[in-house]
Design an enzyme around this catalytic site. Structure first.
Site, PDB file in Angstrom:
ATOM      1  N   ARG A  54       1.148  -1.146   0.258  1.00  0.00           N
ATOM      2  CA  ARG A  54      -0.063   0.184   0.121  1.00  0.00           C
ATOM      3  C   ARG A  54       1.587   1.383  -0.416  1.00  0.00           C
ATOM      4  O   ARG A  54       0.537   2.171  -0.861  1.00  0.00           O
ATOM      5  CB  ARG A  54      -0.569  -0.127   1.169  1.00  0.00           C
ATOM      6  CG  ARG A  54      -1.795   1.396   1.357  1.00  0.00           C
ATOM      7  CD  ARG A  54      -3.319   1.369   2.661  1.00  0.00           C
ATOM      8  NE  ARG A  54      -3.107   0.491   3.219  1.00  0.00           N
ATOM      9  CZ  ARG A  54      -2.401   0.849   4.425  1.00  0.00           C
ATOM     10  NH1 ARG A  54      -1.473   1.670   4.508  1.00  0.00           N
ATOM     11  NH2 ARG A  54      -1.906   0.015   5.438  1.00  0.00           N
ATOM     12  N   TYR A 107     -16.843  16.149 -15.922  1.00  0.00           N
ATOM     13  CA  TYR A 107     -17.407  14.207 -16.416  1.00  0.00           C
ATOM     14  C   TYR A 107     -18.189  14.941 -15.104  1.00  0.00           C
ATOM     15  O   TYR A 107     -18.337  14.319 -13.899  1.00  0.00           O
ATOM     16  CB  TYR A 107     -16.191  13.728 -15.884  1.00  0.00           C
ATOM     17  CG  TYR A 107     -16.440  12.111 -15.295  1.00  0.00           C
ATOM     18  CD1 TYR A 107     -17.615  11.135 -15.826  1.00  0.00           C
ATOM     19  CD2 TYR A 107     -16.143  11.597 -13.857  1.00  0.00           C
ATOM     20  CE1 TYR A 107     -17.403  10.371 -15.799  1.00  0.00           C
ATOM     21  CE2 TYR A 107     -16.558  10.501 -13.711  1.00  0.00           C
ATOM     22  CZ  TYR A 107     -17.334   9.743 -14.730  1.00  0.00           C
ATOM     23  OH  TYR A 107     -17.697   8.595 -13.793  1.00  0.00           O
ATOM     24  N   ASP A 179      -8.039  18.646 -15.018  1.00  0.00           N
ATOM     25  CA  ASP A 179      -8.016  16.952 -15.073  1.00  0.00           C
ATOM     26  C   ASP A 179      -7.536  17.058 -16.595  1.00  0.00           C
ATOM     27  O   ASP A 179      -7.906  17.964 -17.775  1.00  0.00           O
ATOM     28  CB  ASP A 179      -9.881  16.962 -15.033  1.00  0.00           C
ATOM     29  CG  ASP A 179     -10.037  15.287 -15.471  1.00  0.00           C
ATOM     30  OD1 ASP A 179      -9.463  14.842 -16.511  1.00  0.00           O
ATOM     31  OD2 ASP A 179     -10.947  15.167 -15.130  1.00  0.00           O
ATOM     32  N   LYS A 204      -8.295   5.757 -19.093  1.00  0.00           N
ATOM     33  CA  LYS A 204      -9.088   5.868 -20.446  1.00  0.00           C
ATOM     34  C   LYS A 204      -7.565   5.870 -21.752  1.00  0.00           C
ATOM     35  O   LYS A 204      -7.405   5.269 -21.909  1.00  0.00           O
ATOM     36  CB  LYS A 204      -9.482   8.297 -20.510  1.00  0.00           C
ATOM     37  CG  LYS A 204     -10.803   8.049 -19.423  1.00  0.00           C
ATOM     38  CD  LYS A 204     -12.380   6.723 -19.995  1.00  0.00           C
ATOM     39  CE  LYS A 204     -12.225   6.590 -18.472  1.00  0.00           C
ATOM     40  NZ  LYS A 204     -12.618   7.442 -17.385  1.00  0.00           N
TER      41      LYS A 204
HETATM   42  C1  LIG Z   1     -12.956  13.214 -17.736  1.00  0.00           C
HETATM   43  C2  LIG Z   1     -13.165  12.286 -16.435  1.00  0.00           C
HETATM   44  N1  LIG Z   1     -11.857  12.260 -15.414  1.00  0.00           N
HETATM   45  C3  LIG Z   1     -12.033  11.528 -14.998  1.00  0.00           C
HETATM   46  C4  LIG Z   1     -13.296  10.472 -13.963  1.00  0.00           C
HETATM   47  C5  LIG Z   1     -13.073   9.275 -13.778  1.00  0.00           C
HETATM   48  O1  LIG Z   1     -12.212   8.588 -13.320  1.00  0.00           O
HETATM   49  P1  LIG Z   1     -12.870   7.237 -13.056  1.00  0.00           P
HETATM   50  O2  LIG Z   1     -13.471   6.559 -14.224  1.00  0.00           O
HETATM   51  O3  LIG Z   1     -11.432   6.471 -14.160  1.00  0.00           O
HETATM   52  O4  LIG Z   1     -13.002   6.892 -12.153  1.00  0.00           O
HETATM   53  C6  LIG Z   1     -13.850  10.360 -15.745  1.00  0.00           C
HETATM   54  C7  LIG Z   1     -14.499   9.350 -16.086  1.00  0.00           C
HETATM   55  O5  LIG Z   1     -15.190   9.028 -17.409  1.00  0.00           O
HETATM   56  C8  LIG Z   1     -13.308  10.949 -16.739  1.00  0.00           C
HETATM   57  O6  LIG Z   1     -13.836  10.977 -17.648  1.00  0.00           O
END
Ligand SMILES: Cc1ncc(COP(=O)(O)O)c(C=O)c1O
Length: 384
Positions: A54, A107, A179, A204
């Site tokens: 961890r 998101y 992000d 992604k």
């Molecule tokens: C732009 C963006 N940020 C964060 C996330 C969250 O990521 P995760 O699904 O890996 O928890 C997503 C998920 O679709 C996303 O599209």
């Protein structure tokens, strides 16, 4: 070729940073250290600094070093998901009474984290159109600790000026968080533009093959990086060794994939623009997109995500999603295979009734790296 990674090109760092040959066998790919604990040579005698997975694991360390090198940060950290990374960041830098500015296009899960989880701990937020610098400035108050940005945004592909918002954030004593999931570090370098922390859903483009869920944080400064690492261990939502290995492997082809994603998405956006059943195409590569010039300045190319509004409203948009064949109907994005979805009923359903609610006639495409001709043909038949 220099060993100094700061002078190596992105493509070289993507393949080599963190990827040192295994000291035991010489294996050129870091092994999956599928292990929880490490033998000590006497109490406290750690070999290589590892004591419990961890806290740290060699496969995860390889990925974390790679992430830091690609984003140009001082510290990279790998998590079990993008939302786990976001949660760790927010609970590290915020405290009760703090205020956050969040985008009006993000998101849905990020919005849910703020609205349903973080807010309950005494943190309030304002929603602003982050593509409008004045609107963000107006939303900031003397308690603002974080300005949160997604650029390009999910799912409306809005573009935010990172340099300008870094100035607004720092002027207010706040941090700018970007992000970078949609762009990836190959197309956009937020830390070089003044951001303090980069967030990724490595699920992604970084992973790139729709076979792993993961997240990452990269901090520009070592002190914040240290604090985040402390919380990563204290909170525990780390990336497992196999997941870390899959992301590290995916990253090696990030540059060539992003070039192809961008080329294919550009052709699709151009076709959709002239299609009679399409109302509006949202793609920053199109000259008519309001963020086009800014995107051309702060991104290397325009990425693989395209959204569009279908003439005929929600039912027609759902029908297009259902009729697509090569574009697989599914959530998520950034894999080599193309995906199609209806954000209002799928990825962004949790934002319904909020300022982040998305148009009902919207369709979102994650354009993969298949043949552009085949993708165009599938979309034409899906549009009818
Ligand atoms: C732009 C963006 N940020 C964060 C996330 C969250 O990521 P995760 O699904 O890996 O928890 C997503 C998920 O679709 C996303 O599209």
């Amino acid at each position: 070729m220099s060993d100094d990674q700061s002078v190596q090109s992105f493509e070289t760092r993507a393949i080599h940073a963190g990827n040192t040959a295994d000291p035991l066998t010489g294996a050129v790919v870091p092994p999956i250290y599928q292990v929880s604990t490490y033998k000590q040579d006497g109490v406290g005698g750690l070999r290589g600094g590892y004591e419990y997975s961890r806290s740290a694991n060699p496969t995860r360390t390889a990925l974390e070093e790679n992430l830091a090198a690609l984003e140009g940060g001082r510290r990279g950290l790998a998590f079990a998901s993008g939302l786990a990374a976001e949660d760790c960041l927010l609970r590290t830098v915020l405290h009760p009474g703090a205020h956050v500015v969040i985008p009006n296009d993000a998101y849905g899960g990020t919005f849910r984290l703020f609205a349903k989880v973080v807010q309950r701990w005494g943190v309030d937020f304002s929603v602003a159109d982050t593509s409008d610098v004045d609107a963000v400035r107006a939303a900031v108050n003397d308690r603002t600790k974080v300005i949160w940005v997604e650029t390009p945004s999910n799912p409306l592909l809005g573009i935010t000026d990172i340099t300008a918002l870094a100035e607004v954030a720092h002027g207010a004593g706040a941090r700018l968080v970007v992000d970078n999931t949609f762009a990836s570090p190959y197309l956009q370098q937020p830390l070089a533009l003044g951001a303090d922390v980069v967030v990724h859903s490595t699920t992604k483009y970084m992973g790139g093959h729709s076979d792993v869920v993961g997240g990452a944080l990269v901090a520009a400064d070592a002190e914040l990086g240290e604090e985040l690492a402390y919380h990563q261990n204290a909170m525990g939502a780390v990336a497992g060794p196999f997941d870390a290995w899959l992301v590290l492997r995916g990253i090696k082809t990030l540059a060539v994939r992003m070039d192809r994603h961008s080329e294919n998405a550009t052709r699709i956006a151009e076709m959709l623009t002239s299609h009679p059943k399409v109302g509006q195409v949202l793609y920053p590569g199109l000259p008519e997109h309001p963020g086009h010039e800014l995107a051309a300045k702060q991104m290397k190319a325009f990425g693989g995500m395209v959204s569009f509004r279908v003439a005929g409203g929600e039912a027609a948009a759902v029908e297009v999603c259902n009729r697509a064949k090569l574009f697989t109907l599914g959530e998520s994005l950034g894999g080599v295979e193309s995906l199609i979805e209806h954000p209002g009923r799928m990825t962004h359903a949790s934002a319904a009734g909020s300022p982040l609610e998305v148009p009902a006639d919207l369709v979102r495409l994650s354009v993969g790296i298949e043949s552009a001709e085949d993708l165009l043909a599938d979309l034409r038949q899906a549009l009818g």
